[in-house]
Structures are given as C-alpha cells and as structure tokens.
Design a protein around this motif. Sequence first.
Motif, PDB file in Angstrom:
ATOM      1  N   ARG A   1     -21.139  35.422  39.596  1.00 39.76           N
ATOM      2  CA  ARG A   1     -21.432  34.003  39.366  1.00 39.76           C
ATOM      3  C   ARG A   1     -20.987  33.572  37.970  1.00 39.76           C
ATOM      4  O   ARG A   1     -20.537  32.441  37.771  1.00 39.76           O
ATOM      5  CB  ARG A   1     -22.922  33.721  39.570  1.00 39.76           C
ATOM      6  N   MET A   2     -21.118  34.475  36.988  1.00 38.78           N
ATOM      7  CA  MET A   2     -20.626  34.174  35.643  1.00 38.78           C
ATOM      8  C   MET A   2     -19.115  33.981  35.667  1.00 38.78           C
ATOM      9  O   MET A   2     -18.581  33.082  35.000  1.00 38.78           O
ATOM     10  CB  MET A   2     -20.992  35.307  34.682  1.00 38.78           C
TER      11      MET A   2
ATOM     12  N   ASP B   1     -17.340  33.014  38.258  1.00 35.47           N
ATOM     13  CA  ASP B   1     -17.078  31.747  38.951  1.00 35.47           C
ATOM     14  C   ASP B   1     -17.303  30.557  38.023  1.00 35.47           C
ATOM     15  O   ASP B   1     -16.551  29.579  38.044  1.00 35.47           O
ATOM     16  CB  ASP B   1     -17.973  31.620  40.182  1.00 35.47           C
ATOM     17  N   LYS B   2     -18.336  30.657  37.178  1.00 31.80           N
ATOM     18  CA  LYS B   2     -18.648  29.578  36.241  1.00 31.80           C
ATOM     19  C   LYS B   2     -17.523  29.369  35.241  1.00 31.80           C
ATOM     20  O   LYS B   2     -17.238  28.229  34.837  1.00 31.80           O
ATOM     21  CB  LYS B   2     -19.948  29.910  35.507  1.00 31.80           C
ATOM     22  N   ARG B   3     -16.873  30.450  34.826  1.00 33.46           N
ATOM     23  CA  ARG B   3     -15.824  30.370  33.810  1.00 33.46           C
ATOM     24  C   ARG B   3     -14.420  30.286  34.416  1.00 33.46           C
ATOM     25  O   ARG B   3     -13.425  30.360  33.680  1.00 33.46           O
ATOM     26  CB  ARG B   3     -15.907  31.580  32.878  1.00 33.46           C
ATOM     27  N   THR B   4     -14.324  30.110  35.722  1.00 35.15           N
ATOM     28  CA  THR B   4     -13.021  29.955  36.371  1.00 35.15           C
ATOM     29  C   THR B   4     -12.626  28.482  36.361  1.00 35.15           C
ATOM     30  O   THR B   4     -13.406  27.628  36.792  1.00 35.15           O
ATOM     31  CB  THR B   4     -13.057  30.477  37.816  1.00 35.15           C
TER      32      THR B   4
ATOM     33  N   ASP C   1     -21.274  34.953  27.942  1.00 35.03           N
ATOM     34  CA  ASP C   1     -22.250  34.805  29.022  1.00 35.03           C
ATOM     35  C   ASP C   1     -22.879  36.145  29.367  1.00 35.03           C
ATOM     36  O   ASP C   1     -24.092  36.244  29.577  1.00 35.03           O
ATOM     37  CB  ASP C   1     -21.587  34.213  30.272  1.00 35.03           C
TER      38      ASP C   1
END
Length: 200
Positions: A165-166, A168-171, A192
């Motif tokens: 999820r981290m 995905d957040k930074r993609t 993160d």
Amino acid sequence: MNIYLRQAGTAARFLLLATLVLGVLYPLSIFGVGQLVAPFQANGSIAKDPAGKPAASALISQVSADDAGAQDPAWFHARPSAVGWDPSSSSASNLGPNDPKLLDAVAANRTAVAKAEGTSEADVPADAVTASGSGLDPHISPEYARIQVARVAAAHGLGVDAVQRMVDKRTSSGLEAFLGQPSVNVTLLNLDVAAGGTDD
C-alpha cells in the motif's frame, strides 16, 4: 559634450530601471508566485520525517549502499548510480549501449538483484540494472518496487500488504503518469517505511 552627458544620463537611468525591474521586481514576483502556486516544489521539494524535520529532497535519490556498493536490505533500492548517489557530481556513465563494461555491469547487477529479491533474472526490470542519466533519479518502476516489497516488509516486521500500500501511495498517476510512465519515488517511499516500521 552636452550630447554625451545626455546619452550617459539616459544610459544610467535605463540601467537603474532595468536593474529595478529585472533584478528586483521580476525575481520577487516569480518567488511570490512559486510560494503561492507550488510551495513544496519552489522550496526544493523537501520531505519531512515523522517528527516534522527536513529529511531529504524528493528530487534526489538517497544513498542506500555502503562504500563497497552493497545495498542495505532494509530499504527500497533506487537505480544504480554512475556517481555513487553523490549529489555533488551528477552524471551518467557515458558508456555506449554496446560497451563491454556496460554490458558486464548490467549482467552483474541483474544477477545481484535477482539474488537479493529471490526472483529469476528474467523478472528483473531494466531500471534495476541501468543507471539514470543523472545518477540521482529517485524514481523506479512499479515493477522494480514490487519485487522489493517482501524483503523490505520482512526487514521492518511489517505486513507485505501494508508495504505494498505504501508503494501504491507513492506510485505516480493521473497527469504525471500520462506525461511519462508510472513511477515510484524511492526517497518518499523509504520515509514512509521508516515512519511505519520498527526502529532498526
């Protein structure tokens, strides 16, 4: 003589006006617009740690390797760097695509990445084995980030899903990805992880 004095006076007044407009008013206006429209970018894209202190610039990859080039397994790794991730000297290797030195380095990098991530060499993406043009690019492909998730999660005692999820957040997505390719900012991603993981 009077005509020369008038010309000199005109030149001096123009110089003063140009200095005021181009050397003071224009820079101040650009600075003000930058602070209003994009303050994060205008101030160097400085990312902060969980305590709110400046930690790194989101524009520059952070060193995750020792002097011998061994990568720290606890963190997401950026692309290889021709300058050892040294921000004082940004450049590429300047080796041609068929240069034996480059081909040998790519092969060695591919083997090392495959071993570190527990995957086959065929699954190692190109950006994991080739340096960027600057040697400081903090972005990697989502594919390269994905094969690192399990290793980083284990190193920090985190769940694989949480680390994914981290990622995905930074993609990047939307317009940013449309103008280029989806990418993951490793500098921000590692911050993160540091915030969500255990202290090592």
